[in-house]
Motif scaffolding. Structure first.
Motif, mmCIF file in Angstrom:
data_model
loop_
_atom_site.group_PDB
_atom_site.id
_atom_site.type_symbol
_atom_site.label_atom_id
_atom_site.label_comp_id
_atom_site.label_asym_id
_atom_site.label_seq_id
_atom_site.Cartn_x
_atom_site.Cartn_y
_atom_site.Cartn_z
ATOM 1 N N LEU A 232 0.821 -1.216 0.000
ATOM 2 C CA LEU A 232 0.000 0.000 0.000
ATOM 3 C C LEU A 232 0.856 1.267 0.000
ATOM 4 C CD1 LEU A 232 -2.692 -1.169 2.586
ATOM 5 C CD2 LEU A 232 -3.094 -0.711 0.154
ATOM 6 N N GLY A 233 2.175 1.093 0.047
ATOM 7 C CA GLY A 233 3.067 2.242 0.058
ATOM 8 C C GLY A 233 3.108 2.954 1.398
ATOM 9 N N ASP A 234 2.719 2.258 2.457
ATOM 10 C CA ASP A 234 2.659 2.846 3.801
ATOM 11 C C ASP A 234 3.829 2.329 4.629
ATOM 12 O OD1 ASP A 234 2.041 3.806 6.291
ATOM 13 O OD2 ASP A 234 0.036 2.920 6.411
ATOM 14 N N ILE A 235 5.012 2.945 4.471
ATOM 15 C CA ILE A 235 6.187 2.468 5.186
ATOM 16 C C ILE A 235 6.055 2.689 6.684
ATOM 17 C CG2 ILE A 235 7.549 4.589 5.066
ATOM 18 C CD1 ILE A 235 8.825 0.993 4.509
ATOM 19 N N GLU A 236 5.304 3.720 7.082
ATOM 20 C CA GLU A 236 5.068 3.944 8.513
ATOM 21 C C GLU A 236 4.242 2.803 9.101
ATOM 22 O OE1 GLU A 236 3.347 7.775 9.057
ATOM 23 O OE2 GLU A 236 5.182 8.870 8.506
ATOM 24 N N GLY A 237 3.294 2.289 8.313
ATOM 25 C CA GLY A 237 2.503 1.144 8.761
ATOM 26 C C GLY A 237 3.380 -0.080 8.946
ATOM 27 N N VAL A 238 4.314 -0.279 8.030
ATOM 28 C CA VAL A 238 5.259 -1.392 8.151
ATOM 29 C C VAL A 238 6.030 -1.277 9.460
ATOM 30 C CG1 VAL A 238 7.329 -2.456 7.185
ATOM 31 C CG2 VAL A 238 5.511 -1.679 5.652
ATOM 32 N N GLU A 239 6.529 -0.085 9.741
ATOM 33 C CA GLU A 239 7.339 0.128 10.944
ATOM 34 C C GLU A 239 6.512 -0.019 12.214
ATOM 35 O OE1 GLU A 239 10.894 3.002 9.264
ATOM 36 O OE2 GLU A 239 9.042 3.932 9.987
ATOM 37 N N ARG A 240 5.230 0.347 12.158
ATOM 38 C CA ARG A 240 4.357 0.163 13.337
ATOM 39 C C ARG A 240 4.204 -1.321 13.654
ATOM 40 N NH1 ARG A 240 1.145 4.091 10.881
ATOM 41 N NH2 ARG A 240 -0.384 2.523 10.227
ATOM 42 N N VAL A 241 4.012 -2.137 12.605
ATOM 43 C CA VAL A 241 3.882 -3.581 12.828
ATOM 44 C C VAL A 241 5.187 -4.139 13.388
ATOM 45 C CG1 VAL A 241 3.463 -5.824 11.753
ATOM 46 C CG2 VAL A 241 2.173 -3.817 10.983
ATOM 47 N N TYR A 242 6.299 -3.695 12.834
ATOM 48 C CA TYR A 242 7.604 -4.174 13.316
ATOM 49 C C TYR A 242 7.813 -3.796 14.781
ATOM 50 C CZ TYR A 242 12.626 -4.381 14.049
ATOM 51 O OH TYR A 242 13.864 -4.630 14.577
ATOM 52 N N GLU A 243 7.436 -2.577 15.130
ATOM 53 C CA GLU A 243 7.576 -2.140 16.530
ATOM 54 C C GLU A 243 6.690 -2.972 17.455
ATOM 55 O OE1 GLU A 243 6.685 1.993 16.428
ATOM 56 O OE2 GLU A 243 8.547 2.536 15.382
ATOM 57 N N GLU A 244 5.487 -3.310 16.974
ATOM 58 C CA GLU A 244 4.574 -4.110 17.805
ATOM 59 C C GLU A 244 5.143 -5.502 18.052
ATOM 60 O OE1 GLU A 244 0.234 -6.251 17.347
ATOM 61 O OE2 GLU A 244 0.373 -4.139 16.730
ATOM 62 N N ILE A 245 5.653 -6.132 17.011
ATOM 63 C CA ILE A 245 6.152 -7.494 17.186
ATOM 64 C C ILE A 245 7.393 -7.522 18.060
ATOM 65 C CG2 ILE A 245 7.535 -7.487 15.055
ATOM 66 C CD1 ILE A 245 6.918 -10.415 14.704
ATOM 67 N N THR A 246 8.278 -6.531 17.930
ATOM 68 C CA THR A 246 9.493 -6.530 18.747
ATOM 69 C C THR A 246 9.208 -6.090 20.186
ATOM 70 O OG1 THR A 246 9.999 -4.304 17.896
ATOM 71 C CG2 THR A 246 11.073 -6.165 16.816
ATOM 72 N N ARG A 247 8.139 -5.325 20.377
ATOM 73 C CA ARG A 247 7.791 -4.839 21.718
ATOM 74 C C ARG A 247 6.945 -5.841 22.492
ATOM 75 N NH1 ARG A 247 4.799 -0.746 20.254
ATOM 76 N NH2 ARG A 247 2.848 -1.900 20.556
ATOM 77 N N ASP A 248 5.928 -6.391 21.824
ATOM 78 C CA ASP A 248 4.947 -7.212 22.538
ATOM 79 C C ASP A 248 5.056 -8.711 22.275
ATOM 80 O OD1 ASP A 248 3.945 -4.778 23.426
ATOM 81 O OD2 ASP A 248 2.478 -4.651 21.794
ATOM 82 N N HIS A 249 5.674 -9.091 21.162
ATOM 83 C CA HIS A 249 5.701 -10.507 20.804
ATOM 84 C C HIS A 249 7.077 -10.893 20.278
ATOM 85 C CE1 HIS A 249 1.324 -10.782 21.279
ATOM 86 N NE2 HIS A 249 1.266 -9.622 20.670
ATOM 87 N N LYS A 250 8.081 -10.598 21.050
ATOM 88 C CA LYS A 250 9.459 -10.834 20.625
ATOM 89 C C LYS A 250 9.687 -12.297 20.270
ATOM 90 C CE LYS A 250 13.788 -9.650 20.042
ATOM 91 N NZ LYS A 250 14.199 -8.813 18.913
ATOM 92 N N GLU A 251 8.937 -13.202 20.904
ATOM 93 C CA GLU A 251 9.148 -14.635 20.665
ATOM 94 C C GLU A 251 8.781 -15.035 19.241
ATOM 95 O OE1 GLU A 251 4.936 -14.096 21.945
ATOM 96 O OE2 GLU A 251 6.891 -13.340 22.591
#
Length: 490
Positions: A232-251
């Protein structure tokens, strides 16, 4: 043109130094669309298991069938455990040898080896790949009600989604919901379907529904969610998902997560961020067992970034990390070297593979053929072919397509047609030319008002059973351009 079907030859075509035979095409790899999380590491394989798998994987070169190979192996006094056969199936699937994997499972079934729910799902998937979705549906319908469970429903849904059978996928998803068989895998399959349909905007709502229903998000869920924002061309959206997985679901964060992040950065033209993400991929890989797939992704990414030094470094690391460098790995390395125009490196890598390979996979040779043709080096491509035809039995149709496309691009229409004509006489696959290639032929014949050549092409396409209304329309336009009004045209 006659083909000797009982020899590994295609007759010489007496035009210039035109190639005399062909091997299978491997399309140049783009950035991986999605990184599927690898399965958990299997138990250490036994020497017996290694011997068995090597025999099965070499069938393409040695001839024979899976059944013959397994029967001979057991007659030699080897006791084969179910877990060993399952691992062979897994490895054959990994390298795209679906028909051989299915034959292993059929051999197991004839010997009354009990299948787990996972085995049933794998077999259904293989039937779909080898015999088509209708056969998979028949297999599913013949299962007892207790075997029509979460696993087999999920496997059938996966087949529908991969083939983009939207109505069937939606109906089956509803049935899965009604039976309370829903898992994260079911949602992942639907997300994959929407990505394949170029409807990435439908992915985030599915993720939100999973969260609302407290269905755990897997590594693959996060990866495909990131991918949808990238598309979708939303690089900020990509980074939000990455931040969520590394913050809340590191496993659930592994090398595939960083690969998806790197892919998004590459697509957005953010080379520095992409390079940083790739370094994280390599760091993550160093935390556990080496993964061939991870190296493949890294090498492919660096070819997209035109980083020749990193490609060479990673190729060396890949080769030193495993006892055997697979044909797939060589294909990936050769594709990358070709993409960065390192033709000397490509040549050396190919020579290394030829001197070490236990099974001459013509798809590997064809990567080099494709690379040379891309640079107009037809004679060099033919040399590769001559070596391949001496050492393999084919298949050859896809390389005909490679040369056909080259000659179309260079307006050498007679040679292009000879490639197509020869391909039409082979019995190796259900191949037929892409409509774009047919249009190139027809537009040229229309411009030249060459009715005779157009009709030869039409007859060739008829033999391949790929004539449709589009082909008829193109042929009609040639008749009109040439002023032909013969009533037989009807």
């Amino acid at each position: 043109m006659m083909i000797n079907r009982y020899r590994n030859r295609i007759p010489f075509i007496n035009t210039s130094t035109f190639l005399r035979n062909f091997s299978t095409a491997v399309e140049e790899s783009n950035i991986p669309a999605e990184a599927v999380p690898p399965p958990p590491p299997p138990p250490k394989e036994s020497a017996n298991e290694k011997r068995l798998y090597r025999r099965l994987s070499a069938i393409g070169a040695t001839g024979g069938t899976v059944t013959q190979t397994l029967n001979e192996y057991t007659r030699e006094g080897h006791f084969v455990k179910k877990v060993e056969l399952e691992r062979c199936v897994r490895e054959l699937r990994r390298y795209g040898k679906y028909d051989h994997a299915l034959e292993v499972m059929e051999w197991m079934d004839k010997r009354d080896i009990n299948f787990s729910n996972t085995d049933l799902a794998v077999r259904l998937d293989l039937i779909s790949k080898v015999h088509g979705v209708a056969a998979a549906e028949g297999y599913f319908n013949d299962l007892s009600p207790v075997m029509q469970n979460r696993n087999t429903y999920g496997s059938l849904l996966n087949s529908y989604c991969k083939l983009k059978l939207v109505d069937k996928a939606l109906a089956l998803f509803k049935e899965i919901e009604a039976k309370k068989f829903t898992t994260s895998l079911s949602f992942n399959n639907m997300m994959t379907l929407y990505i394949g349909l170029e409807q990435p905007e439908k992915v985030p709502p599915l993720v939100e529904e999973m969260k609302a229903r407290k269905i755990p998000l897997s590594t693959f869920t996060y990866n495909i969610w990131m991918q949808s924002f990238s598309l979708l061309g939303d690089i900020e959206g990509v980074e939000r998902v990455y931040e969520e997985i590394t913050r809340d679901h590191k496993e659930t964060c592994n090398w595939t997560t960083y690969c998806n992040l790197a892919g998004a950065y590459v697509k957005a033209g953010l080379s520095e961020k992409a390079d940083s993400a790739l370094k994280m991929v390599e760091h993550e890989m160093g935390q556990g067992r080496p993964s061939r797939e991870a190296y493949h992704f890294l090498i492919t990414f660096y070819s997209t970034l035109n980083n020749k030094e990193e490609i060479h470094r990673l190729c060396n690391v890949l080769k030193s990390s495993f006892e055997i460098t697979s044909n797939v790995s060589y294909r990936i390395m050769l594709q990358a070297l070709s993409k960065v125009k390192d033709l000397e490196g490509m040549k050396k890598c190919f020579e290394e593979w030829e001197s070490n390979c236990t099974y001459y996979d013509t798809r590997v040779a064809n990567v080099v053929v494709s690379g040379y043709l891309r640079h107009g080096m037809v004679a060099e491509a033919e040399v590769i072919f001559h070596g391949a035809v001496k050492k393999s039995k084919g298949p050859f149709v896809q390389t005909l397509a490679l040369f056909m496309k080259h000659y179309l691009a260079t307006q050498q229409m007679d040679l292009a047609f000879k490639c197509l004509e020869t391909a039409a006489t082979r019995e190796e696959s259900n191949w037929y030319p892409h409509i774009d290639n047919i249009e190139e032929f027809m537009k040229y014949y229309e411009q030249e008002k060459d009715v005779e050549s157009a009709e030869k092409l039409y007859n060739c396409l008829k033999s391949l059973k790929c004539v449709d209304d589009k082909v008829y329309t193109l042929l009609l336009q040639i008749y009109i351009a040439a002023g032909v009004t013969n009533p037989d045209i009807r």
